[in-house]
Design a protein around this motif. Sequence first.
Motif, PDB file in Angstrom:
ATOM      1  N   ASP A   1       1.107  -1.262  -0.078  1.00 59.36           N
ATOM      2  CA  ASP A   1       0.084   0.180   0.073  1.00 59.36           C
ATOM      3  C   ASP A   1       0.893   1.536   0.151  1.00 59.36           C
ATOM      4  OD1 ASP A   1      -2.288   1.211  -0.254  1.00 59.36           O
ATOM      5  OD2 ASP A   1      -2.953   0.972   2.024  1.00 59.36           O
ATOM      6  N   TYR A   2       0.552   2.211  -0.996  1.00 58.21           N
ATOM      7  CA  TYR A   2       1.499   3.363  -1.000  1.00 58.21           C
ATOM      8  C   TYR A   2       3.009   3.180  -1.694  1.00 58.21           C
ATOM      9  CZ  TYR A   2      -2.229   5.922   1.433  1.00 58.21           C
ATOM     10  OH  TYR A   2      -3.198   6.390   1.681  1.00 58.21           O
ATOM     11  N   SER A   3       3.217   1.689  -2.021  1.00 55.56           N
ATOM     12  CA  SER A   3       4.409   1.514  -2.439  1.00 55.56           C
ATOM     13  C   SER A   3       5.718   2.138  -1.744  1.00 55.56           C
ATOM     14  CB  SER A   3       4.525   2.134  -3.985  1.00 55.56           C
ATOM     15  OG  SER A   3       5.625   1.825  -4.694  1.00 55.56           O
ATOM     16  N   SER A   4       6.736   2.905  -2.528  1.00 50.53           N
ATOM     17  CA  SER A   4       7.880   3.485  -2.006  1.00 50.53           C
ATOM     18  C   SER A   4       7.593   4.765  -1.309  1.00 50.53           C
ATOM     19  CB  SER A   4       8.990   3.421  -2.765  1.00 50.53           C
ATOM     20  OG  SER A   4       8.953   4.379  -4.125  1.00 50.53           O
ATOM     21  N   ASN A   5       6.465   5.176  -1.359  1.00 53.34           N
ATOM     22  CA  ASN A   5       6.051   6.649  -0.835  1.00 53.34           C
ATOM     23  C   ASN A   5       6.257   6.844   0.646  1.00 53.34           C
ATOM     24  OD1 ASN A   5       5.230   7.506  -3.616  1.00 53.34           O
ATOM     25  ND2 ASN A   5       3.156   7.035  -3.266  1.00 53.34           N
ATOM     26  N   GLY A   6       6.068   5.958   1.272  1.00 53.72           N
ATOM     27  CA  GLY A   6       6.567   5.937   2.900  1.00 53.72           C
ATOM     28  C   GLY A   6       7.703   6.321   3.012  1.00 53.72           C
ATOM     29  N   ILE A   7       8.778   5.623   2.246  1.00 54.39           N
ATOM     30  CA  ILE A   7      10.222   5.896   2.648  1.00 54.39           C
ATOM     31  C   ILE A   7      10.667   7.350   1.999  1.00 54.39           C
ATOM     32  CG2 ILE A   7      12.519   5.198   1.645  1.00 54.39           C
ATOM     33  CD1 ILE A   7      11.417   2.222   1.296  1.00 54.39           C
ATOM     34  N   ILE A   8       9.981   7.619   1.028  1.00 54.40           N
ATOM     35  CA  ILE A   8      10.264   9.260   0.113  1.00 54.40           C
ATOM     36  C   ILE A   8       9.699  10.294   1.325  1.00 54.40           C
ATOM     37  CG2 ILE A   8       9.463  10.732  -1.464  1.00 54.40           C
ATOM     38  CD1 ILE A   8       9.435   8.319  -3.191  1.00 54.40           C
ATOM     39  N   LEU A   9       8.779   9.967   1.890  1.00 56.36           N
ATOM     40  CA  LEU A   9       8.293  10.739   3.043  1.00 56.36           C
ATOM     41  C   LEU A   9       9.024  10.870   4.197  1.00 56.36           C
ATOM     42  CD1 LEU A   9       4.263  10.401   2.611  1.00 56.36           C
ATOM     43  CD2 LEU A   9       5.566  12.446   2.005  1.00 56.36           C
ATOM     44  N   MET A  10       9.503   9.816   4.671  1.00 54.45           N
ATOM     45  CA  MET A  10      10.221   9.491   5.755  1.00 54.45           C
ATOM     46  C   MET A  10      11.486  10.240   5.526  1.00 54.45           C
ATOM     47  SD  MET A  10       9.401   6.089   7.617  1.00 54.45           S
ATOM     48  CE  MET A  10      10.412   6.393   9.206  1.00 54.45           C
ATOM     49  N   LEU A  11      12.106  10.223   4.257  1.00 52.40           N
ATOM     50  CA  LEU A  11      13.477  10.636   4.006  1.00 52.40           C
ATOM     51  C   LEU A  11      13.341  12.128   4.154  1.00 52.40           C
ATOM     52  CD1 LEU A  11      16.208   9.658   2.904  1.00 52.40           C
ATOM     53  CD2 LEU A  11      15.342   9.999   0.682  1.00 52.40           C
ATOM     54  N   ILE A  12      12.145  12.704   3.428  1.00 58.35           N
ATOM     55  CA  ILE A  12      11.927  14.336   3.733  1.00 58.35           C
ATOM     56  C   ILE A  12      11.972  14.719   5.360  1.00 58.35           C
ATOM     57  CG2 ILE A  12      10.534  16.200   3.369  1.00 58.35           C
ATOM     58  CD1 ILE A  12       9.606  14.755   0.675  1.00 58.35           C
ATOM     59  N   PHE A  13      11.215  14.103   5.982  1.00 56.05           N
ATOM     60  CA  PHE A  13      10.830  14.164   7.386  1.00 56.05           C
ATOM     61  C   PHE A  13      12.308  14.149   8.235  1.00 56.05           C
ATOM     62  CE2 PHE A  13       6.476  12.662   6.490  1.00 56.05           C
ATOM     63  CZ  PHE A  13       5.903  14.048   6.239  1.00 56.05           C
ATOM     64  N   TYR A  14      12.948  13.189   7.851  1.00 55.89           N
ATOM     65  CA  TYR A  14      14.154  12.907   8.526  1.00 55.89           C
ATOM     66  C   TYR A  14      15.403  13.854   8.189  1.00 55.89           C
ATOM     67  CZ  TYR A  14      18.603  10.598  10.388  1.00 55.89           C
ATOM     68  OH  TYR A  14      19.602  10.274  10.976  1.00 55.89           O
ATOM     69  N   LEU A  15      15.486  13.982   7.022  1.00 58.50           N
ATOM     70  CA  LEU A  15      16.670  14.936   6.311  1.00 58.50           C
ATOM     71  C   LEU A  15      16.318  16.459   6.860  1.00 58.50           C
ATOM     72  CD1 LEU A  15      17.600  13.396   3.012  1.00 58.50           C
ATOM     73  CD2 LEU A  15      18.979  12.987   5.238  1.00 58.50           C
ATOM     74  N   CYS A  16      15.140  16.650   6.788  1.00 62.39           N
ATOM     75  CA  CYS A  16      14.748  18.103   7.036  1.00 62.39           C
ATOM     76  C   CYS A  16      14.261  18.179   8.346  1.00 62.39           C
ATOM     77  CB  CYS A  16      13.611  18.678   6.265  1.00 62.39           C
ATOM     78  SG  CYS A  16      14.138  18.444   4.228  1.00 62.39           S
ATOM     79  N   ARG A  17      14.603  17.428   9.373  1.00 65.19           N
ATOM     80  CA  ARG A  17      14.063  17.427  10.888  1.00 65.19           C
ATOM     81  C   ARG A  17      14.377  18.618  11.455  1.00 65.19           C
ATOM     82  NH1 ARG A  17      18.185  14.225  10.194  1.00 65.19           N
ATOM     83  NH2 ARG A  17      20.077  14.198  11.640  1.00 65.19           N
ATOM     84  N   ASN A  18      15.523  19.542  11.105  1.00 61.93           N
ATOM     85  CA  ASN A  18      15.898  20.559  11.789  1.00 61.93           C
ATOM     86  C   ASN A  18      15.835  21.858  10.831  1.00 61.93           C
ATOM     87  OD1 ASN A  18      16.370  19.897  14.399  1.00 61.93           O
ATOM     88  ND2 ASN A  18      18.262  18.849  13.648  1.00 61.93           N
ATOM     89  N   LYS A  19      15.326  21.693   9.391  1.00 64.32           N
ATOM     90  CA  LYS A  19      15.203  22.604   8.569  1.00 64.32           C
ATOM     91  C   LYS A  19      13.465  22.357   8.067  1.00 64.32           C
ATOM     92  CE  LYS A  19      19.883  22.242   7.009  1.00 64.32           C
ATOM     93  NZ  LYS A  19      20.776  22.129   5.951  1.00 64.32           N
ATOM     94  N   PRO A  20      12.471  23.000   8.825  1.00 63.79           N
ATOM     95  CA  PRO A  20      11.167  22.870   8.484  1.00 63.79           C
ATOM     96  C   PRO A  20      10.563  23.340   7.233  1.00 63.79           C
ATOM     97  CG  PRO A  20      11.379  24.234  10.585  1.00 63.79           C
ATOM     98  CD  PRO A  20      12.840  23.683  10.265  1.00 63.79           C
ATOM     99  N   GLY A  21      11.365  24.549   7.096  1.00 64.93           N
ATOM    100  CA  GLY A  21      11.120  25.177   5.757  1.00 64.93           C
ATOM    101  C   GLY A  21      11.234  24.572   4.660  1.00 64.93           C
ATOM    102  N   LEU A  22      12.622  23.981   4.566  1.00 69.01           N
ATOM    103  CA  LEU A  22      13.054  23.132   3.270  1.00 69.01           C
ATOM    104  C   LEU A  22      12.146  21.834   3.282  1.00 69.01           C
ATOM    105  CD1 LEU A  22      14.703  22.199   1.098  1.00 69.01           C
ATOM    106  CD2 LEU A  22      16.442  21.313   2.864  1.00 69.01           C
ATOM    107  N   GLY A  23      11.583  21.365   4.563  1.00 70.58           N
ATOM    108  CA  GLY A  23      10.838  20.078   4.503  1.00 70.58           C
ATOM    109  C   GLY A  23       9.171  20.557   3.923  1.00 70.58           C
TER     110      GLY A  23
END
Length: 236
Positions: A136-158
């Motif tokens: 369900d949702y294919s690899s979109n979960g990994i893509i979203l988590m990647l954004i949230f993780y890498l931008c955890r201290n940069k909410p604007g970029l996130g």
Amino acid sequence: MTTEAKLKTNLDTNFLKLIAVIAMTIDHVGTAFFPQYPIFRWIGRIAFPIFCYCLTVGLLYTHDIKKYLTRLGIFALISQPVYVLAFHPHDFWENATVWNIYFTLFVSLLAMWGLKEKKWWVFICCFLFASFVNLDYSSNGIILMLIFYLCRNKPGLGMLLYTLVYLPAAFNGYIEDPLALIIGNHAIGFEVFALFALPLIFFKTKTRIKVPKWIFYGFYPAHLALIYIVRLLLNV
């Protein structure tokens, strides 16, 4: 849970999970009983991004990733039969390998753990698995988590990257899609409604809502079982 500030986005995860569970339930009720009314599915679009975000928070704060993954795996297995029965009660075996959201979350969390621990082969294998297996949702979960993780201290970029994931749906819908929002002769893909999760994720709330984690885990298979029972009673 440690009080260390590991991210600058919303830490009010009990509130977020409650919103996601409500949206998910509306989505599933619409799918099972009111497929002619796409608004149920539109509302449901905010659930998955929120779950992925809360999973990212869990990745950053958990003291035992193995127990976290084990819980997801156990509830994935428990939920699978009722997931298929709830949405495919008349053709169970044909859809037995349409995997429920817990499998997606499990693979996504495992992938991000691999990234966090610099075990790149784990991340790559999980991404390929999610892309080619009927999750369900294919690899979109990994893509979203990647954004949230890498931008955890940069909410604007996130927020920008999150918007770029879902904004194209506003332009690539098609008229024949029963879930699309039709404005004049233009069709907006229903995935665009996931943008309504953006302020919940990236702006802090302080509701102090506390819900035992097992309620969130157990609600998923429980509400699917209820949907199946109601469908049996209504013969739909």
